[in-house]
Design a protein around this motif. Structure first.
Motif, mmCIF file in Angstrom:
data_model
loop_
_atom_site.group_PDB
_atom_site.id
_atom_site.type_symbol
_atom_site.label_atom_id
_atom_site.label_comp_id
_atom_site.label_asym_id
_atom_site.label_seq_id
_atom_site.Cartn_x
_atom_site.Cartn_y
_atom_site.Cartn_z
ATOM 1 N N MET A 105 49.258 39.205 46.639
ATOM 2 C CA MET A 105 49.101 38.210 45.797
ATOM 3 C C MET A 105 49.926 38.777 44.627
ATOM 4 O O MET A 105 49.912 39.721 44.138
ATOM 5 C CB MET A 105 47.568 37.829 45.496
ATOM 6 C CG MET A 105 47.464 36.674 45.106
ATOM 7 S SD MET A 105 45.550 36.113 44.748
ATOM 8 C CE MET A 105 44.868 35.865 46.419
ATOM 9 N N ASP A 106 50.453 37.685 43.923
ATOM 10 C CA ASP A 106 51.179 38.020 42.754
ATOM 11 C C ASP A 106 50.173 38.306 41.401
ATOM 12 O O ASP A 106 49.261 37.372 41.244
ATOM 13 C CB ASP A 106 52.220 37.076 42.302
ATOM 14 C CG ASP A 106 52.902 37.392 40.910
ATOM 15 O OD1 ASP A 106 53.097 38.471 40.814
ATOM 16 O OD2 ASP A 106 53.437 36.291 40.678
ATOM 17 N N ARG A 107 50.332 39.533 40.952
ATOM 18 C CA ARG A 107 49.320 39.577 40.006
ATOM 19 C C ARG A 107 49.228 38.635 38.489
ATOM 20 O O ARG A 107 48.236 38.801 37.799
ATOM 21 C CB ARG A 107 49.524 41.168 39.538
ATOM 22 C CG ARG A 107 48.973 42.249 40.426
ATOM 23 C CD ARG A 107 48.871 43.544 39.964
ATOM 24 N NE ARG A 107 48.314 44.443 41.079
ATOM 25 C CZ ARG A 107 47.480 45.386 40.638
ATOM 26 N NH1 ARG A 107 47.259 45.487 39.336
ATOM 27 N NH2 ARG A 107 47.017 46.230 41.675
ATOM 28 N N SER A 108 50.373 38.281 38.579
ATOM 29 C CA SER A 108 50.313 37.251 37.171
ATOM 30 C C SER A 108 50.142 36.028 37.582
ATOM 31 O O SER A 108 50.000 35.038 36.698
ATOM 32 C CB SER A 108 51.908 37.259 36.608
ATOM 33 O OG SER A 108 52.712 37.032 37.789
ATOM 34 N N ARG A 129 44.343 35.861 39.170
ATOM 35 C CA ARG A 129 43.398 35.870 37.717
ATOM 36 C C ARG A 129 41.832 35.338 38.018
ATOM 37 O O ARG A 129 40.952 35.972 37.713
ATOM 38 C CB ARG A 129 43.993 35.231 36.439
ATOM 39 C CG ARG A 129 45.306 36.072 35.945
ATOM 40 C CD ARG A 129 45.833 35.654 35.011
ATOM 41 N NE ARG A 129 47.043 36.178 34.605
ATOM 42 C CZ ARG A 129 47.813 35.735 33.475
ATOM 43 N NH1 ARG A 129 47.386 34.966 32.639
ATOM 44 N NH2 ARG A 129 48.966 36.573 33.136
ATOM 45 N N GLN A 130 41.882 33.993 38.595
ATOM 46 C CA GLN A 130 40.736 33.473 38.989
ATOM 47 C C GLN A 130 40.001 34.524 39.907
ATOM 48 O O GLN A 130 38.688 34.306 39.552
ATOM 49 C CB GLN A 130 41.055 32.263 39.513
ATOM 50 C CG GLN A 130 41.414 31.001 38.445
ATOM 51 C CD GLN A 130 41.626 29.711 38.946
ATOM 52 O OE1 GLN A 130 41.820 29.587 40.377
ATOM 53 N NE2 GLN A 130 42.020 28.705 38.183
ATOM 54 N N ARG A 131 40.376 34.717 40.932
ATOM 55 C CA ARG A 131 39.671 35.715 41.762
ATOM 56 C C ARG A 131 39.410 36.826 41.069
ATOM 57 O O ARG A 131 38.037 37.211 41.209
ATOM 58 C CB ARG A 131 40.702 36.046 43.004
ATOM 59 C CG ARG A 131 40.980 35.000 43.930
ATOM 60 C CD ARG A 131 41.655 35.449 45.305
ATOM 61 N NE ARG A 131 41.741 34.315 46.206
ATOM 62 C CZ ARG A 131 41.980 34.500 47.357
ATOM 63 N NH1 ARG A 131 42.470 35.883 47.841
ATOM 64 N NH2 ARG A 131 42.388 33.604 48.190
ATOM 65 N N ARG A 132 40.089 37.591 40.475
ATOM 66 C CA ARG A 132 39.725 38.621 39.657
ATOM 67 C C ARG A 132 38.695 38.275 38.594
ATOM 68 O O ARG A 132 37.408 39.298 38.544
ATOM 69 C CB ARG A 132 40.831 39.177 39.019
ATOM 70 C CG ARG A 132 42.020 40.113 39.498
ATOM 71 C CD ARG A 132 41.439 40.901 40.605
ATOM 72 N NE ARG A 132 40.323 42.033 40.147
ATOM 73 C CZ ARG A 132 39.510 42.580 40.629
ATOM 74 N NH1 ARG A 132 39.320 42.214 41.928
ATOM 75 N NH2 ARG A 132 38.569 43.509 40.158
ATOM 76 N N GLU A 133 38.483 37.494 38.109
ATOM 77 C CA GLU A 133 37.527 36.669 37.132
ATOM 78 C C GLU A 133 36.086 36.579 37.789
ATOM 79 O O GLU A 133 35.048 37.092 37.641
ATOM 80 C CB GLU A 133 37.787 35.625 36.437
ATOM 81 C CG GLU A 133 36.846 35.354 35.284
ATOM 82 C CD GLU A 133 37.371 34.136 34.274
ATOM 83 O OE1 GLU A 133 36.515 33.259 33.890
ATOM 84 O OE2 GLU A 133 38.559 34.003 34.163
#
Length: 149
Positions: A58-61, A66-70
């Motif tokens: 997955m592209d980190r940007s 971001r949703q998954r990380r959150e």
């Protein structure tokens, strides 16, 4: 309703799993089968849930990343809070049990003292009764002089 059998060989990870498709009059059914990886041994079938998860990095940007990380960060936070709460509850329960144990031990000491006092009183009373009983009292009740009067 005749059975028609058809095989489709689909190589999975490292050529280990093979999917056999059976055609029935009612529809198609896929049955995972194991096929040896090489001449020396067998292999394991890879579950479908594990096959598609690591398809592309997955592209980190990206917004999805971001949703998954959150979501993951929230889940980790929740898990840590739950673990901390469980540890606090366990510590509180341990302290309650220690206090109860101390109370019970004090009660045991008190009851042991009370038992000792009561035992001493009983033994003293039993000795007094034994001292008051005269050995001649049994002879008086069986003597012929008393029996005749």
């Amino acid at each position: 309703m005749s059975k028609v059998s058809q095989q489709n060989g689909a190589a999975g990870v490292n050529g280990i799993s093979v999917i056999h498709t059976q055609a029935h009059a009612s529809g198609l059914q896929q049955v995972p089968q194991l096929a040896p990886a090489g001449p020396g041994g067998g292999g394991k079938a890879v579950p479908p849930s594990k096959q598609s998860k690591k398809s592309s990095p997955m592209d980190r940007s990206s917004d999805e990343y971001r949703q998954r990380r959150e979501r993951n960060n929230m889940a980790v936070k929740k898990s840590r809070l739950k673990s901390k709460q469980k540890a606090q509850d366990t510590l509180q329960r341990v302290n309650q049990l220690k206090e109860e144990n101390e109370r019970l031990e004090a009660k045991i000491k008190l009851l042991t003292k009370e038992l000792s006092v009561l035992k001493d009183l009983f033994l003293e009373h039993a000795h007094n009764l034994a001292d008051n009983v005269q050995p001649s009292s049994t002879e008086n009740s069986t003597s012929p002089a008393k029996a005749g009067q």
